[in-house]
Scaffold this motif. Structure first.
Motif, short mmCIF file in Angstrom:
data_model
loop_
_atom_site.label_atom_id
_atom_site.label_comp_id
_atom_site.label_asym_id
_atom_site.label_seq_id
_atom_site.Cartn_x
_atom_site.Cartn_y
_atom_site.Cartn_z
N GLU A 3 -35.90 -22.10 -36.51
CA GLU A 3 -34.52 -22.12 -36.02
C GLU A 3 -33.67 -23.09 -36.84
O GLU A 3 -32.51 -22.83 -37.14
CB GLU A 3 -34.53 -22.56 -34.55
N GLN A 26 -41.50 -22.68 -34.13
CA GLN A 26 -40.32 -21.95 -33.66
C GLN A 26 -39.05 -22.77 -33.90
O GLN A 26 -38.05 -22.27 -34.40
CB GLN A 26 -40.44 -21.66 -32.16
N LEU A 34 -44.63 -16.55 -38.09
CA LEU A 34 -43.30 -17.08 -37.81
C LEU A 34 -42.61 -17.52 -39.08
O LEU A 34 -41.44 -17.22 -39.32
CB LEU A 34 -43.41 -18.30 -36.89
N CYS A 49 -48.53 -18.57 -36.07
CA CYS A 49 -47.58 -19.55 -36.61
C CYS A 49 -47.20 -19.22 -38.04
O CYS A 49 -46.04 -19.36 -38.44
CB CYS A 49 -48.17 -20.95 -36.53
N TYR A 96 -47.12 -23.73 -32.33
CA TYR A 96 -46.20 -22.59 -32.22
C TYR A 96 -44.78 -23.04 -31.85
O TYR A 96 -43.81 -22.65 -32.50
CB TYR A 96 -46.71 -21.56 -31.21
N GLU A 97 -44.68 -23.85 -30.80
CA GLU A 97 -43.33 -24.28 -30.37
C GLU A 97 -42.63 -25.09 -31.46
O GLU A 97 -41.43 -24.96 -31.68
CB GLU A 97 -43.43 -25.12 -29.09
N ARG A 107 -39.42 -15.26 -42.03
CA ARG A 107 -38.07 -15.78 -42.25
C ARG A 107 -37.53 -15.28 -43.59
O ARG A 107 -38.29 -15.18 -44.55
CB ARG A 107 -38.13 -17.31 -42.25
#
Lengths: 204, 457
Positions: free
Chosen positions: B152, B148, B187, B184, B144-145, B191
């Motif tokens: 970005e 992310q 995420l 995930c 997940y991190e 986008r």
């Protein structure tokens, strides 16, 4: 026995009886001993990787090898936190813990693990060995073996040529229960496959 | 998302091997328009008859990582860039990655989260673009991190999957990995410019997993990605031990992807052998050559290569570029010989076996994710030799006398009828070593025995 029994002399016969009894006792004892050996020879092994190592084939190989040597194997698999290994040791009290690592962090993760494990009073005498690629420096990795044994491993098998040292260690478990074996430059079972399996264990 | 369509359980006794056919060309036309510059690049290359090649490459320092990307972009190959992420980031230990960076220690990949989005954007600026998309490759069960940060950064693509990055490389419970990957995927899907996601399902443990399960897992992960909103994906397969079997497997993968991922933008990616790698330079280039020819003959769009350094250490930038340019040259040679027509193969039923595994797995849940979790819990899916606690580890595979991978014991998987029902003897420790080294021996023989040198004199 028949020869002794046919002796007419009472004393001899009596001696013979005693001898026979002795022989039977010895054989009974030996028989019991054999039974003991075959039962207790099914050593219970705990096979595990260290916390940062995701290589699996070395652990699969070790399990097969130990099972073929009549061992009962619990395989904790890859990336095992120190606490999980220690808890399992306390729970199941294996005869031997075999730590196998090939990612080059064995001298760091293994050192931390054995210090923690030996600090648990119940595990102070547990037989624990480590093997594989203990560092990332090839032949220079041999130096890590001494350090690992000095900190509590019963043996450290750094990689190089064959399986003999680990096999002889397996054979010595019963007769020399607390002998520290320092076998620098002699590989473990895992080691035999470790070098080649580095690429095979990497994801992505 | 509605529940997936559940197909009827395939009859297990009526496998009718088809004669040498393949449906590659028709399947390829079923994909949707490419979405995002990663997929556009792959699609353009296919139209021009060129194989896209891609390295495995990751360095901790920004300058070296940039030099690697520049070198790949400037290589004489139709190449996509790769940023392989380091081991600390894979397990979300970003603090250790930061410490390593501060201490100047070598990392085995690029720590995206530790460097941060700003630095990573700077790394990509001026090198990545429409003509040079870059994929981030990792190995994380709980990304997940990482994802992310990738969102970005505006990354073109990444890869993995809820099964393929959980069972072989982590202790994370499968149900947790599935839940994490669902988030995930969201995420990435949310986008505006879609990020491409590749399934790593075609590479379970690198070797010794028969093709049908690799195909089934890759397609199921692809369906999972779609379930969670992805639109542009790739399905994968790793080169195994027998070229014709691999050719059949890739055709089956393409056919099943066409059937199950209809309406999506998808393509196929092949990995050069992921198991014990040949140690000689000749052997390493030969197995790489085989994988390139396999990719071209099967109509595969993208190939992730290995280098001759593989058996010994992490390859240098130059070694990666050599492998890419060698692959590009072989691909051109192979395309010239075959003219793009798919190569024939004898059908051994891989397609039917993989399709049956997919269909019967989907009966275990209302969603692809829950079906995967339950199917593994029941041993209905079972990766041979995999020690993860959520894998039954009852199935076994071996290499037959012709070099084909096969099930020696399917465990509880519904495969008995398909493999002839006859179990072979239990694998011994050294039998396993022999099988793991099968390709190494096969490809190293040439240089070790030296026969080819005699021919050159």
């Amino acid at each position: 026995m028949g020869v002794i029994a046919t002796k007419p002399c009472w004393t001899v016969d009596r001696m013979g009886f005693r001898l026979l009894t002795f022989v039977v006792q010895v054989f009974q004892g030996y028989g019991a001993e054999v039974t003991d050996i075959s039962v207790s020879y099914r050593k219970r092994f705990l096979v595990t990787s260290v916390s940062s190592d995701a290589h699996m084939w070395n652990l699969v190989f070790l399990q097969l090898l130990l099972e073929e040597r009549d061992g009962d194997v619990t395989n904790l698999g890859i990336c095992v936190p120190d606490e999980v290994i220690i808890d399992e040791c306390l729970r199941s009290r294996p005869d031997v813990v075999v730590v196998s690592t090939v990612n080059g962090h064995g001298h760091i993760d293994g050192l931390r693990l054995i210090r923690k494990l030996r600090a648990v009073p119940e595990l102070a005498d547990m037989k624990v060995v480590i093997g594989g690629k203990l560092g990332v420096k090839g032949a220079e990795n041999a130096k890590y073996s001494a350090e690992l044994v000095a900190n509590g491993f019963d043996a450290a098998f750094e990689s190089s040529t064959g399986l003999a040292a680990f096999e002889s260690f397996l054979g010595s478990i019963r007769s020399k229960p607390r002998t520290a074996v320092l076998a620098a430059s002699v590989p473990t079972a895992a080691d035999l496959v470790s070098h080649e399996l580095v690429a095979a264990g990497s994801p992505a | 998302m509605s529940a997936p369509t559940i197909a009827a359980r395939a009859p297990q006794t009526t496998v009718t091997p088809q004669s040498t056919t393949s449906s590659q060309t028709t399947a390829a036309s079923q994909t949707a328009q490419p979405r995002g510059r990663f997929s556009r690049f792959v699609s353009q290359a296919r139209q021009q008859g060129r194989l896209v090649v891609q390295p495995r490459m990751g360095f901790g320092e920004i300058a070296q990582m940039r030099a690697g990307l520049d070198a790949v972009r400037d290589s004489h190959a139709t190449a996509i860039g790769t940023i392989t992420v380091d081991s600390y980031t894979r397990v979300n230990d970003h603090e250790s990655a930061r410490r390593a960076l501060a201490a100047g220690s070598d990392l085995n990949g690029f720590p995206v989260v530790a460097h941060g989005a700003e630095q990573t954007r700077r790394l990509l600026a001026g090198v990545s673009g429409e003509q040079f998309p870059v994929q981030f490759r990792h190995g994380s069960a709980l990304p997940y991190e990482l994802f992310q940060a990738l969102v970005e950064v505006g990354a073109d693509a990444t890869e993995g999957g809820p099964v393929s990055y959980c069972l072989p490389y982590s202790r994370v419970p499968l149900a947790r990995a599935v839940a994490a990957w669902a988030e995930c995927c969201r995420l990435l899907a949310d986008r505006p410019e879609p990020m491409h996601l590749e399934s790593f399902g075609g590479c379970m443990l690198g070797q010794m997993c028969p093709p049908s399960l690799l195909i089934a897992l890759s397609v199921l992960e692809g369906m999972f990605f779609r379930e969670h909103g992805l639109q542009s994906i790739s399905v994968s397969y790793a080169q195994q031990t027998h070229p014709e079997q691999d050719l059949e497997a890739l055709a089956a993968l393409r056919r099943l992807a066409g059937e199950r991922l209809g309406g999506m933008d998808w393509h196929v990616v092949l990995y050069t052998y992921m198991g014990v790698f040949p140690r000689t330079a000749v052997g390493a280039f030969r197995i790489l050559e085989d994988s390139v020819r396999l990719a071209v003959r099967s109509g595969t769009e993208r190939l992730i290569v290995k280098t001759p350094a593989e058996a010994h250490r992490i390859p240098t930038i130059a070694e990666n570029v050599d492998a890419l340019e060698f692959s590009a040259a072989v691909a051109e040679d192979e395309a010239g010989k075959f003219g793009g027509a798919p190569a024939p193969f004898s059908d051994t039923g891989i397609y039917e076996e993989a399709r049956m595994l997919i269909d019967t797995t989907l009966e275990y849940g209302d969603t692809v994710g829950s079906a995967l979790v339950t199917a593994f819990a029941r041993g209905h899916l079972d990766v041979p030799y995999c020690l993860h606690v959520d894998n039954a580890n009852r199935s076994r595979a071996d290499i037959d006398s012709r070099g084909r991978l096969r099930w020696s014991d399917p465990g509880a998987m519904p495969l008995r009828a398909l493999v002839g029902g006859e179990r072979t003897s239990k694998t011994s420790a050294f039998g396993l070593i022999d099988m793991l080294g099968y390709n190494e021996r096969r490809f190293d023989r040439e240089q070790l025995v030296g026969g080819h040198l005699k021919g050159l004199r």
